[in-house]
Structures are given as structure tokens and as C-alpha cells.
Design a protein around this motif. Structure first.
Motif, PDB file in Angstrom:
ATOM      1  N   LEU A 140       0.547  -1.300   0.215  1.00  0.00           N
ATOM      2  CA  LEU A 140       0.180   0.209  -0.261  1.00  0.00           C
ATOM      3  C   LEU A 140       0.889   1.597  -0.235  1.00  0.00           C
ATOM      4  CD1 LEU A 140      -3.151  -1.151   2.531  1.00  0.00           C
ATOM      5  CD2 LEU A 140      -2.758  -0.547   0.014  1.00  0.00           C
ATOM      6  N   ILE A 141       1.848   1.649   0.737  1.00  0.00           N
ATOM      7  CA  ILE A 141       2.978   2.381   0.709  1.00  0.00           C
ATOM      8  C   ILE A 141       3.171   2.859  -0.317  1.00  0.00           C
ATOM      9  CG2 ILE A 141       4.460   3.502   1.996  1.00  0.00           C
ATOM     10  CD1 ILE A 141       4.175   1.705   4.722  1.00  0.00           C
ATOM     11  N   ALA A 142       4.143   1.832  -1.037  1.00  0.00           N
ATOM     12  CA  ALA A 142       4.655   2.242  -2.478  1.00  0.00           C
ATOM     13  C   ALA A 142       3.511   2.831  -3.484  1.00  0.00           C
ATOM     14  CB  ALA A 142       5.054   0.678  -3.291  1.00  0.00           C
ATOM     15  N   VAL A 143       2.277   2.651  -3.406  1.00  0.00           N
ATOM     16  CA  VAL A 143       1.126   2.792  -4.577  1.00  0.00           C
ATOM     17  C   VAL A 143       0.503   4.052  -3.917  1.00  0.00           C
ATOM     18  CG1 VAL A 143       0.940   0.923  -5.282  1.00  0.00           C
ATOM     19  CG2 VAL A 143      -0.315   1.272  -3.870  1.00  0.00           C
ATOM     20  N   VAL A 144       0.226   4.588  -2.443  1.00  0.00           N
ATOM     21  CA  VAL A 144      -0.398   5.537  -2.740  1.00  0.00           C
ATOM     22  C   VAL A 144       0.383   6.959  -1.599  1.00  0.00           C
ATOM     23  CG1 VAL A 144      -2.080   4.100  -1.039  1.00  0.00           C
ATOM     24  CG2 VAL A 144      -0.385   4.797   0.839  1.00  0.00           C
ATOM     25  N   THR A 145       2.201   6.534  -2.306  1.00  0.00           N
ATOM     26  CA  THR A 145       2.769   8.355  -1.990  1.00  0.00           C
ATOM     27  C   THR A 145       3.424   7.971  -3.072  1.00  0.00           C
ATOM     28  OG1 THR A 145       4.681   6.110  -0.765  1.00  0.00           O
ATOM     29  CG2 THR A 145       2.629   7.206   1.097  1.00  0.00           C
ATOM     30  N   PRO A 146       3.157   8.219  -4.382  1.00  0.00           N
ATOM     31  CA  PRO A 146       4.031   8.351  -4.810  1.00  0.00           C
ATOM     32  C   PRO A 146       4.694   9.975  -5.444  1.00  0.00           C
ATOM     33  CG  PRO A 146       1.703   8.361  -5.679  1.00  0.00           C
ATOM     34  CD  PRO A 146       1.684   8.051  -4.739  1.00  0.00           C
ATOM     35  N   PRO A 147       6.106  10.425  -6.023  1.00  0.00           N
ATOM     36  CA  PRO A 147       6.025  11.688  -5.868  1.00  0.00           C
ATOM     37  C   PRO A 147       5.229  12.520  -5.853  1.00  0.00           C
ATOM     38  CG  PRO A 147       7.761  10.080  -7.857  1.00  0.00           C
ATOM     39  CD  PRO A 147       6.223   9.124  -6.758  1.00  0.00           C
ATOM     40  N   GLY A 148       4.808  13.409  -5.125  1.00  0.00           N
ATOM     41  CA  GLY A 148       4.202  14.908  -5.431  1.00  0.00           C
ATOM     42  C   GLY A 148       3.818  15.667  -4.028  1.00  0.00           C
ATOM     43  N   PRO A 149       3.383  16.631  -3.874  1.00  0.00           N
ATOM     44  CA  PRO A 149       3.536  17.546  -3.122  1.00  0.00           C
ATOM     45  C   PRO A 149       3.088  17.061  -1.578  1.00  0.00           C
ATOM     46  CG  PRO A 149       0.534  17.477  -3.919  1.00  0.00           C
ATOM     47  CD  PRO A 149       1.829  16.003  -4.887  1.00  0.00           C
ATOM     48  N   LYS A 150       3.920  17.961  -1.164  1.00  0.00           N
ATOM     49  CA  LYS A 150       3.947  17.563   0.445  1.00  0.00           C
ATOM     50  C   LYS A 150       2.778  18.856   1.516  1.00  0.00           C
ATOM     51  CE  LYS A 150       8.974  17.624   1.193  1.00  0.00           C
ATOM     52  NZ  LYS A 150       9.059  16.512   1.399  1.00  0.00           N
ATOM     53  N   LEU A 151       2.854  17.986   2.722  1.00  0.00           N
ATOM     54  CA  LEU A 151       1.297  18.629   3.454  1.00  0.00           C
ATOM     55  C   LEU A 151       1.884  19.926   4.022  1.00  0.00           C
ATOM     56  CD1 LEU A 151       0.290  16.508   5.940  1.00  0.00           C
ATOM     57  CD2 LEU A 151      -1.018  16.471   4.251  1.00  0.00           C
ATOM     58  N   PRO A 152       0.715  21.081   3.894  1.00  0.00           N
ATOM     59  CA  PRO A 152       1.070  22.343   4.234  1.00  0.00           C
ATOM     60  C   PRO A 152       1.928  22.801   5.910  1.00  0.00           C
ATOM     61  CG  PRO A 152      -1.029  22.150   3.587  1.00  0.00           C
ATOM     62  CD  PRO A 152      -0.181  20.536   3.354  1.00  0.00           C
ATOM     63  N   GLU A 153       2.557  23.666   5.421  1.00  0.00           N
ATOM     64  CA  GLU A 153       3.215  23.361   7.091  1.00  0.00           C
ATOM     65  C   GLU A 153       1.529  24.405   7.808  1.00  0.00           C
ATOM     66  OE1 GLU A 153       5.781  26.328   9.644  1.00  0.00           O
ATOM     67  OE2 GLU A 153       6.162  26.123   7.606  1.00  0.00           O
ATOM     68  N   ILE A 154       1.335  23.295   8.858  1.00  0.00           N
ATOM     69  CA  ILE A 154      -0.081  23.993  10.118  1.00  0.00           C
ATOM     70  C   ILE A 154       1.308  24.028  10.596  1.00  0.00           C
ATOM     71  CG2 ILE A 154      -1.500  22.582  10.718  1.00  0.00           C
ATOM     72  CD1 ILE A 154      -0.212  20.174   9.701  1.00  0.00           C
ATOM     73  N   GLY A 155      -0.579  25.272  11.257  1.00  0.00           N
ATOM     74  CA  GLY A 155       0.388  26.208  12.327  1.00  0.00           C
ATOM     75  C   GLY A 155      -0.292  25.509  13.643  1.00  0.00           C
ATOM     76  N   LYS A 156      -0.482  25.973  14.843  1.00  0.00           N
ATOM     77  CA  LYS A 156      -1.003  25.543  16.213  1.00  0.00           C
ATOM     78  C   LYS A 156      -2.200  25.542  16.149  1.00  0.00           C
ATOM     79  CE  LYS A 156      -0.204  30.369  18.849  1.00  0.00           C
ATOM     80  NZ  LYS A 156      -0.115  30.677  19.973  1.00  0.00           N
ATOM     81  N   ASP A 157      -2.849  26.521  15.248  1.00  0.00           N
ATOM     82  CA  ASP A 157      -4.475  26.986  15.610  1.00  0.00           C
ATOM     83  C   ASP A 157      -5.592  26.458  14.083  1.00  0.00           C
ATOM     84  OD1 ASP A 157      -4.652  28.271  17.813  1.00  0.00           O
ATOM     85  OD2 ASP A 157      -3.665  29.994  16.190  1.00  0.00           O
ATOM     86  N   GLY A 158      -4.221  25.821  13.715  1.00  0.00           N
ATOM     87  CA  GLY A 158      -4.695  24.911  11.739  1.00  0.00           C
ATOM     88  C   GLY A 158      -4.196  25.254  10.581  1.00  0.00           C
ATOM     89  N   GLU A 159      -4.108  26.609  11.022  1.00  0.00           N
ATOM     90  CA  GLU A 159      -4.149  27.628   9.816  1.00  0.00           C
ATOM     91  C   GLU A 159      -2.644  27.154   8.942  1.00  0.00           C
ATOM     92  OE1 GLU A 159      -0.940  29.781  12.621  1.00  0.00           O
ATOM     93  OE2 GLU A 159      -3.181  28.742  12.707  1.00  0.00           O
ATOM     94  N   ILE A 160      -2.894  27.587   7.528  1.00  0.00           N
ATOM     95  CA  ILE A 160      -2.107  26.677   6.457  1.00  0.00           C
ATOM     96  C   ILE A 160      -1.882  28.366   5.404  1.00  0.00           C
ATOM     97  CG2 ILE A 160      -2.370  24.817   6.299  1.00  0.00           C
ATOM     98  CD1 ILE A 160      -4.353  24.216   4.215  1.00  0.00           C
ATOM     99  N   PRO A 161      -1.069  28.341   5.212  1.00  0.00           N
ATOM    100  CA  PRO A 161      -0.894  29.033   3.606  1.00  0.00           C
ATOM    101  C   PRO A 161      -1.336  29.029   2.781  1.00  0.00           C
ATOM    102  CG  PRO A 161       2.005  27.864   4.648  1.00  0.00           C
ATOM    103  CD  PRO A 161       0.635  27.626   5.220  1.00  0.00           C
ATOM    104  N   LEU A 162      -2.038  30.505   2.454  1.00  0.00           N
ATOM    105  CA  LEU A 162      -3.019  29.962   1.380  1.00  0.00           C
ATOM    106  C   LEU A 162      -2.489  29.612  -0.669  1.00  0.00           C
ATOM    107  CD1 LEU A 162      -5.772  31.147   0.042  1.00  0.00           C
ATOM    108  CD2 LEU A 162      -4.594  32.999  -0.405  1.00  0.00           C
ATOM    109  N   GLU A 163      -2.919  28.832  -1.228  1.00  0.00           N
ATOM    110  CA  GLU A 163      -2.580  28.919  -2.623  1.00  0.00           C
ATOM    111  C   GLU A 163      -3.940  28.475  -3.346  1.00  0.00           C
ATOM    112  OE1 GLU A 163      -0.162  25.038  -2.862  1.00  0.00           O
ATOM    113  OE2 GLU A 163       0.827  25.081  -1.054  1.00  0.00           O
ATOM    114  N   LYS A 164      -3.239  29.127  -4.734  1.00  0.00           N
ATOM    115  CA  LYS A 164      -4.223  29.901  -5.837  1.00  0.00           C
ATOM    116  C   LYS A 164      -4.256  28.135  -6.324  1.00  0.00           C
ATOM    117  CE  LYS A 164      -4.075  34.778  -5.907  1.00  0.00           C
ATOM    118  NZ  LYS A 164      -3.704  35.398  -7.022  1.00  0.00           N
ATOM    119  N   THR A 165      -6.275  27.401  -6.281  1.00  0.00           N
ATOM    120  CA  THR A 165      -6.561  26.734  -6.753  1.00  0.00           C
ATOM    121  C   THR A 165      -7.062  26.621  -8.025  1.00  0.00           C
ATOM    122  OG1 THR A 165      -6.474  24.520  -6.449  1.00  0.00           O
ATOM    123  CG2 THR A 165      -7.500  25.573  -5.645  1.00  0.00           C
ATOM    124  N   ALA A 166      -7.401  25.896  -9.411  1.00  0.00           N
ATOM    125  CA  ALA A 166      -8.145  26.067 -10.326  1.00  0.00           C
ATOM    126  C   ALA A 166      -9.894  25.553  -9.600  1.00  0.00           C
ATOM    127  CB  ALA A 166      -8.140  25.137 -11.330  1.00  0.00           C
TER     128      ALA A 166
END
Length: 337
Positions: free
Chosen positions: A203-229
Motif C-alpha cells: 500500500l505504501i508503495a502505491v499511495v505515496t508516489p512523488p507529489g506535493p508535501k503537506l502544507p505547514e500547519i500552524g498551532k491553530d490549524g492555519e495553512i499558507p494560502l495557495e491558488k488553485t483552479a
């Protein structure tokens, strides 16, 4: 007249049948004892090897049928909702691979976890927030699986195996640990830890192919803003849902989304208005409809029910202004309409 020798001959003749009878009786007892032991061992072996029947009806009453879902990349498997994560884990491996690992015909269903059963095994796989600190099923032992930190606990009934796929602080909303629970549907499971490890590695081999990392998560759950389609939120990782909500908030409010504040937990705030997605919510008591869906409207909140289950998926809007009109604009694109 009989002599002493005659008495001795008579005694020897009469003793011989008695000794023969005693020997036969002892032999019979030993044979019966041996047969009893053999029968007991046979019964025990049959119990060890007994197989349960596969259910005639599947999925089970509490389970969900498998449905098409996008496969995550990078670290995003740690940011899926429970049901989407279960669907992903159930379908990441083809049916043939499941059966090779579990050793027989395999039935799978989704729910809060992916469940797979064979005639001998009952397996549960899901993403959870953290590695276990203790276990009631055997002594937990630190180990590695696919080069990653893991904890395993095995007893006579089966194995619990947890593997940390992504290193993140606990209790921040992510579920970075792959948990495999493998139990027997019969009395004994052959090499449960070996099977659990093989499944986890595959399972690990197929559900973690190269791709984005998790955004940095602040103490209150805040994450950086990213624009997406723009696009639907269904089956997206939680931070992607947050960015989609931010974009739609900006468009519905008619302001740039540059100042939007997304959080990891599928939510965003902009200009005093928040939009939150929930996989499971308190029961909605509809007072109207929004975008053709049941909705509960109060002075400062609008909750739109996205599924037939009134305690299922919802979009909640909170703040000032005309929230019903805001929801009417935001809901359709978030559902892919």
C-alpha cells in the motif's frame, strides 16, 4: 491319584489363557487411548484450519461499495477524509494483488476504514492521527516498514501494525499513520505479522508516489494560502478543499482572495465570513433549500446538506451579510455543477 507334578501342569495350563486375556485387554485399552488422542489432535487441527464462509451479500450492512476515486500523490494520503481514505486504500491495489497477499478470494468495502475479508482473515486498513503508545493486543514493539517508523503488536489472534508515513505534529488534523489490523475469522492465523507487513509495504508503495508535501500547519490549524483552479471538493485532500473554499468565497464576495485565511480542516475565512466543509455533521433540520439541496438557515449561519444522510456531508457558512445568497453562488461550483 494326582501327583504334585500334575497340579503344576494343570495350573500352568489354566494360567496361560488368563495372561493372554489380560494382554489383549491391555492392548485394547492402549489402542482406544491412542485412537482418542488421534481424534483429539485431528479435531484441534481442523479447528486451526477451519474456514468461514464468504458472505452471500456484500458490502455488509454497515459498509459502502467501492466507487471511483482519484489516487493521492506525495503526502496527501494523510489529508483525506475518512471515507475517501478508505476508498483509496481499498482500491490502491488491484484485486489480484489483494488476493496474492491475503491468500484467497477477497471481498472489500469502505467505511471509516477499508475492510477486506477472506475465508480466513478479517482485515481493516485506515489512516489514523498517530502511532499507538500502547496496545491491549500483545506487547507493542517499535520496528520499521518500508524504511519508515512503525509499531507492531501481535497476539494469537492476529496483528496490529501502524506505520508513520509522514512526520507531522499529532492532533493537527492530519492522519499520517497507516494502520493495519489483521485478525482471524478462524481460531488461528498463520504468520499474521508477515501478512500485515506485506500488505502495508504494498500500500505504501502505491499511495505515496512523488507529489506535493503537506502544507505547514500552524498551532491553530492555519495553512499558507495557495491558488488553485476551481473545481468540486468531493474526494479532495483537506487543504485543497480549503483553497477551493477560499477561491469561491472571493468570487462570491466580489473581492480578491489574497487575504483569505485557510485552515487545514477544510475551511476558509475571508472578510468576516467563514465557509467550512464537514464529512460528518450534526443532523440538519432543513428550513429551506439552497442550490436545490436541503438547508438550515438561522440569523448567522447557513448549513447545506450535501448528501441524503442528514448527518453526512455539509457546507456551513457563518458570518454577516446575506449568507443564503452567498451559499447559492458557492455551492454549485463546489459540487462540480
Amino acid at each position: 491319584m494326582a501327583t504334585p507334578n500334575d497340579y503344576r501342569r494343570i495350573t500352568r495350563k489354566t494360567d496361560r489363557p488368563m495372561w493372554i486375556w489380560a494382554g489383549c485387554a491391555l492392548t485394547s485399552v492402549l489402542l482406544m487411548f491412542g485412537v482418542g488422542i488421534f481424534a483429539a489432535i485431528t479435531v484441534l487441527n481442523k479447528d486451526d484450519e477451519a474456514e468461514a464462509e464468504l458472505p452471500a451479500v456484500w458490502p455488509s450492512k454497515s459498509g459502502l461499495a467501492l466507487r471511483p476515486v482519484p489516487m493521492p500523490t506525495g503526502e496527501m494520503v494523510a489529508a483525506l477524509t475518512d471515507e475517501t481514505g478508505a476508498q483509496v486504500l481499498c482500491q490502491a491495489l488491484p484485486e489480484q494483488r489483494w488476493e496474492e497477499i491475503l491468500g484467497g478470494t477477497t471481498l472489500r468495502e469502505a467505511g471509516t476504514a477499508c475492510r477486506a475479508i477472506t475465508t480466513k482473515l478479517d482485515v481493516s486498513v485506515q489512516m489514523v492521527p498517530s502511532l499507538p503508545k500502547d496496545s491491549s493486543r500483545g506487547l507493542p514493539t517499535k520496528t520499521t516498514v518500508a524504511g519508515k517508523l512503525a509499531v507492531v503488536a501481535t497476539d494469537k489472534g492476529g496483528t496490529n501494525l501502524s506505520v508513520e508515513l509522514v512526520e507531522v505534529a499529532p492532533h493537527n488534523g492530519a492522519s499520517p499513520v497507516l494502520h493495519v489490523s489483521l485478525r482471524g475469522r478462524t481460531v488461528k492465523v498463520s504468520e499474521p505479522e508477515k501478512t500485515a507487513r506485506a500488505l502495508a509495504e504494498a500500500l505504501i508503495a502505491v499511495v505515496t508516489p512523488p507529489g506535493p508535501k503537506l502544507p505547514e500547519i500552524g498551532k491553530d490549524g492555519e495553512i499558507p494560502l495557495e491558488k488553485t483552479a476551481p473545481g468540486p471538493i468531493k474526494d479532495r485532500p483537506l487543504p485543497e478543499i480549503s483553497w477551493l473554499l477560499c477561491g469561491e468565497l472571493g468570487r462570491a464576495l466580489g473581492v480578491p482572495a489574497d487575504e483569505a485565511k485557510p485552515v487545514f480542516f477544510a475551511g476558509c475565512e475571508l472578510n468576516g465570513v467563514t465557509a467550512d466543509y464537514s464529512e460528518r455533521s450534526s443532523v440538519v433540520t432543513p428550513t429551506t433549500t439552497i442550490a436545490g439541496l436541503p438547508a438550515q438557515v438561522t440569523d448567522k449561519t447557513v448549513v447545506v446538506q450535501l448528501t441524503a444522510d442528514p448527518a453526512g456531508e455539509t457546507l456551513k457558512f457563518k458570518g454577516t451579510g446575506d449568507l443564503s445568497a452567498l451559499a447559492e453562488k458557492m455551492v454549485p461550483p463546489l459540487l462540480g455543477r
